[in-house]
Scaffold this motif. Structure first.
Motif, PDB file in Angstrom:
ATOM      1  N   GLU A  11      -3.773 -14.775   6.368  1.00 36.33           N
ATOM      2  CA  GLU A  11      -3.208 -15.971   5.738  1.00 36.33           C
ATOM      3  C   GLU A  11      -2.070 -15.604   4.790  1.00 36.33           C
ATOM      4  OE1 GLU A  11      -4.694 -19.420   2.711  1.00 36.33           O
ATOM      5  OE2 GLU A  11      -6.097 -18.796   4.277  1.00 36.33           O
ATOM      6  N   ALA A  12      -2.263 -14.550   3.994  1.00 36.86           N
ATOM      7  CA  ALA A  12      -1.208 -14.114   3.067  1.00 36.86           C
ATOM      8  C   ALA A  12       0.033 -13.658   3.830  1.00 36.86           C
ATOM      9  CB  ALA A  12      -1.726 -12.989   2.174  1.00 36.86           C
ATOM     10  N   ARG A  13      -0.163 -12.931   4.914  1.00 34.65           N
ATOM     11  CA  ARG A  13       0.971 -12.437   5.717  1.00 34.65           C
ATOM     12  C   ARG A  13       1.748 -13.589   6.327  1.00 34.65           C
ATOM     13  NH1 ARG A  13       5.035 -11.383   7.265  1.00 34.65           N
ATOM     14  NH2 ARG A  13       5.748  -9.726   8.622  1.00 34.65           N
ATOM     15  N   ALA A  14       1.026 -14.636   6.769  1.00 36.90           N
ATOM     16  CA  ALA A  14       1.677 -15.798   7.369  1.00 36.90           C
ATOM     17  C   ALA A  14       2.561 -16.534   6.358  1.00 36.90           C
ATOM     18  CB  ALA A  14       0.630 -16.752   7.941  1.00 36.90           C
ATOM     19  N   GLY A  15       2.247 -16.415   5.078  1.00 33.43           N
ATOM     20  CA  GLY A  15       3.017 -17.095   4.041  1.00 33.43           C
ATOM     21  C   GLY A  15       4.223 -16.326   3.536  1.00 33.43           C
ATOM     22  N   ILE A  16       4.470 -15.146   4.089  1.00 30.77           N
ATOM     23  CA  ILE A  16       5.599 -14.330   3.637  1.00 30.77           C
ATOM     24  C   ILE A  16       6.787 -14.530   4.571  1.00 30.77           C
ATOM     25  CG2 ILE A  16       6.440 -11.979   3.257  1.00 30.77           C
ATOM     26  CD1 ILE A  16       3.526 -11.199   2.636  1.00 30.77           C
ATOM     27  N   ASP A  17       7.933 -14.864   4.013  1.00 27.67           N
ATOM     28  CA  ASP A  17       9.177 -14.968   4.768  1.00 27.67           C
ATOM     29  C   ASP A  17       9.816 -13.577   4.753  1.00 27.67           C
ATOM     30  OD1 ASP A  17      11.815 -15.300   5.634  1.00 27.67           O
ATOM     31  OD2 ASP A  17      12.035 -17.242   4.626  1.00 27.67           O
ATOM     32  N   GLU A  18       9.601 -12.829   5.826  1.00 32.71           N
ATOM     33  CA  GLU A  18      10.068 -11.445   5.872  1.00 32.71           C
ATOM     34  C   GLU A  18      11.588 -11.352   5.741  1.00 32.71           C
ATOM     35  OE1 GLU A  18       9.413  -7.347   8.411  1.00 32.71           O
ATOM     36  OE2 GLU A  18       8.244  -9.123   8.923  1.00 32.71           O
ATOM     37  N   HIS A  19      12.308 -12.285   6.342  1.00 33.20           N
ATOM     38  CA  HIS A  19      13.774 -12.273   6.253  1.00 33.20           C
ATOM     39  C   HIS A  19      14.221 -12.445   4.798  1.00 33.20           C
ATOM     40  CE1 HIS A  19      17.929 -12.771   7.452  1.00 33.20           C
ATOM     41  NE2 HIS A  19      17.979 -13.904   6.761  1.00 33.20           N
ATOM     42  N   ALA A  20      13.624 -13.408   4.085  1.00 30.38           N
ATOM     43  CA  ALA A  20      13.970 -13.634   2.679  1.00 30.38           C
ATOM     44  C   ALA A  20      13.590 -12.423   1.827  1.00 30.38           C
ATOM     45  CB  ALA A  20      13.275 -14.887   2.146  1.00 30.38           C
ATOM     46  N   CYS A  21      12.462 -11.802   2.152  1.00 31.50           N
ATOM     47  CA  CYS A  21      12.025 -10.613   1.428  1.00 31.50           C
ATOM     48  C   CYS A  21      13.058  -9.488   1.578  1.00 31.50           C
ATOM     49  CB  CYS A  21      10.654 -10.177   1.949  1.00 31.50           C
ATOM     50  SG  CYS A  21      10.011  -8.674   1.192  1.00 31.50           S
ATOM     51  N   ARG A  22      13.475  -9.239   2.806  1.00 33.92           N
ATOM     52  CA  ARG A  22      14.472  -8.186   3.050  1.00 33.92           C
ATOM     53  C   ARG A  22      15.814  -8.518   2.400  1.00 33.92           C
ATOM     54  NH1 ARG A  22      12.347  -4.475   6.391  1.00 33.92           N
ATOM     55  NH2 ARG A  22      10.783  -5.143   7.894  1.00 33.92           N
ATOM     56  N   ALA A  23      16.171  -9.804   2.375  1.00 30.51           N
ATOM     57  CA  ALA A  23      17.424 -10.217   1.747  1.00 30.51           C
ATOM     58  C   ALA A  23      17.433  -9.897   0.256  1.00 30.51           C
ATOM     59  CB  ALA A  23      17.657 -11.711   1.980  1.00 30.51           C
ATOM     60  N   LYS A  24      16.257  -9.848  -0.362  1.00 29.90           N
ATOM     61  CA  LYS A  24      16.141  -9.500  -1.786  1.00 29.90           C
ATOM     62  C   LYS A  24      16.000  -7.991  -1.983  1.00 29.90           C
ATOM     63  CE  LYS A  24      13.629 -13.728  -2.891  1.00 29.90           C
ATOM     64  NZ  LYS A  24      12.311 -14.241  -3.299  1.00 29.90           N
ATOM     65  N   GLY A  25      16.108  -7.222  -0.899  1.00 35.29           N
ATOM     66  CA  GLY A  25      15.992  -5.768  -0.995  1.00 35.29           C
ATOM     67  C   GLY A  25      14.565  -5.276  -0.883  1.00 35.29           C
ATOM     68  N   GLY A  26      13.649  -6.154  -0.518  1.00 32.25           N
ATOM     69  CA  GLY A  26      12.246  -5.785  -0.446  1.00 32.25           C
ATOM     70  C   GLY A  26      11.775  -5.459   0.960  1.00 32.25           C
ATOM     71  N   HIS A  27      10.495  -5.213   1.063  1.00 32.50           N
ATOM     72  CA  HIS A  27       9.841  -4.987   2.350  1.00 32.50           C
ATOM     73  C   HIS A  27       8.420  -5.547   2.260  1.00 32.50           C
ATOM     74  CE1 HIS A  27       8.292  -1.582   0.001  1.00 32.50           C
ATOM     75  NE2 HIS A  27       7.257  -1.611   0.827  1.00 32.50           N
ATOM     76  N   VAL A  28       7.863  -5.890   3.396  1.00 31.13           N
ATOM     77  CA  VAL A  28       6.489  -6.373   3.403  1.00 31.13           C
ATOM     78  C   VAL A  28       5.589  -5.154   3.388  1.00 31.13           C
ATOM     79  CG1 VAL A  28       4.741  -7.669   4.662  1.00 31.13           C
ATOM     80  CG2 VAL A  28       7.103  -8.493   4.596  1.00 31.13           C
ATOM     81  N   GLY A  29       4.728  -5.090   2.395  1.00 32.50           N
ATOM     82  CA  GLY A  29       3.823  -3.959   2.244  1.00 32.50           C
ATOM     83  C   GLY A  29       2.443  -4.434   1.838  1.00 32.50           C
ATOM     84  N   SER A  30       1.529  -3.513   1.782  1.00 34.93           N
ATOM     85  CA  SER A  30       0.162  -3.810   1.372  1.00 34.93           C
ATOM     86  C   SER A  30      -0.024  -3.387  -0.074  1.00 34.93           C
ATOM     87  CB  SER A  30      -0.830  -3.045   2.252  1.00 34.93           C
ATOM     88  OG  SER A  30      -0.711  -3.455   3.588  1.00 34.93           O
ATOM     89  N   ILE A  31      -0.650  -4.256  -0.857  1.00 33.37           N
ATOM     90  CA  ILE A  31      -0.897  -3.937  -2.257  1.00 33.37           C
ATOM     91  C   ILE A  31      -2.365  -4.137  -2.584  1.00 33.37           C
ATOM     92  CG2 ILE A  31       1.457  -4.526  -2.968  1.00 33.37           C
ATOM     93  CD1 ILE A  31       0.198  -7.096  -4.208  1.00 33.37           C
ATOM     94  N   GLY A  32      -2.789  -3.488  -3.642  1.00 25.31           N
ATOM     95  CA  GLY A  32      -4.151  -3.660  -4.128  1.00 25.31           C
ATOM     96  C   GLY A  32      -5.183  -2.953  -3.269  1.00 25.31           C
ATOM     97  N   MET A  33      -6.397  -2.955  -3.764  1.00 23.68           N
ATOM     98  CA  MET A  33      -7.451  -2.234  -3.064  1.00 23.68           C
ATOM     99  C   MET A  33      -7.876  -2.914  -1.759  1.00 23.68           C
ATOM    100  SD  MET A  33     -10.610  -2.737  -5.659  1.00 23.68           S
ATOM    101  CE  MET A  33     -12.011  -3.588  -5.029  1.00 23.68           C
ATOM    102  N   PHE A  34      -7.504  -4.178  -1.574  1.00 24.87           N
ATOM    103  CA  PHE A  34      -7.827  -4.870  -0.332  1.00 24.87           C
ATOM    104  C   PHE A  34      -6.664  -4.869   0.644  1.00 24.87           C
ATOM    105  CE2 PHE A  34     -10.790  -6.811  -3.403  1.00 24.87           C
ATOM    106  CZ  PHE A  34     -11.970  -6.406  -2.799  1.00 24.87           C
ATOM    107  N   GLY A  35      -5.546  -4.262   0.256  1.00 24.80           N
ATOM    108  CA  GLY A  35      -4.390  -4.170   1.144  1.00 24.80           C
ATOM    109  C   GLY A  35      -3.761  -5.511   1.461  1.00 24.80           C
ATOM    110  N   SER A  36      -3.680  -6.377   0.468  1.00 23.51           N
ATOM    111  CA  SER A  36      -3.094  -7.700   0.678  1.00 23.51           C
ATOM    112  C   SER A  36      -1.600  -7.581   0.948  1.00 23.51           C
ATOM    113  CB  SER A  36      -3.311  -8.586  -0.549  1.00 23.51           C
ATOM    114  OG  SER A  36      -4.682  -8.753  -0.795  1.00 23.51           O
ATOM    115  N   PRO A  37      -1.099  -8.270   1.972  1.00 25.03           N
ATOM    116  CA  PRO A  37       0.334  -8.236   2.257  1.00 25.03           C
ATOM    117  C   PRO A  37       1.127  -8.939   1.150  1.00 25.03           C
ATOM    118  CG  PRO A  37      -0.889  -9.167   4.110  1.00 25.03           C
ATOM    119  CD  PRO A  37      -1.828  -9.051   2.970  1.00 25.03           C
ATOM    120  N   ALA A  38       2.278  -8.388   0.827  1.00 29.04           N
ATOM    121  CA  ALA A  38       3.155  -8.977  -0.184  1.00 29.04           C
ATOM    122  C   ALA A  38       4.574  -8.497   0.056  1.00 29.04           C
ATOM    123  CB  ALA A  38       2.709  -8.564  -1.584  1.00 29.04           C
TER     124      ALA A  38
END
Length: 102
Positions: A11-38
């Motif tokens: 559900e968290a991954r579905a809510g991430i706009d990967e194109h917008a993330c990359r446009a801000k210089g970011g990347h989709v990665g896993s964070i936290g001990m549960f590996g939540s996408p962000a």
């Protein structure tokens, strides 16, 4: 059968706009001990020496071992957001209470 953690990650991954993330210089990665996408985005002043959050786009963090609150210390600006794990902010050149979050 899908676990609740797997469903939450999907559900968290579905809510991430990967194109917008990359446009801000970011990347989709896993964070936290549960590996939540962000969208993990580097901050432009990350690593700069600071004494207060006003010196940084993100937080001013103690880069050393946890210090007693009130100890005089210089910090470094947060390198990327979101911030997870454990950290200790620096405010007015003094270590604050340490925090952990996932």
């Amino acid at each position: 059968m899908e676990s609740s953690a797997q469903a939450a990650r999907r559900e968290a991954r579905a809510g991430i706009d990967e194109h917008a993330c990359r446009a801000k210089g970011g990347h989709v990665g896993s964070i936290g001990m549960f590996g939540s996408p962000a969208c993990v985005r580097p901050l432009p002043d990350g690593g700069k020496v600071c004494t207060d959050k006003t010196d940084c786009e993100g937080r001013c963090l103690n880069a050393r071992s946890l210090l007693p609150p009130g100890t005089a210390v210089n910090g470094t600006c947060q390198r990327e957001e979101p911030l997870d794990g454990c950290w200790q902010e620096v405010d007015g050149g003094r270590a604050m209470q340490g925090w952990c979050a996932d």
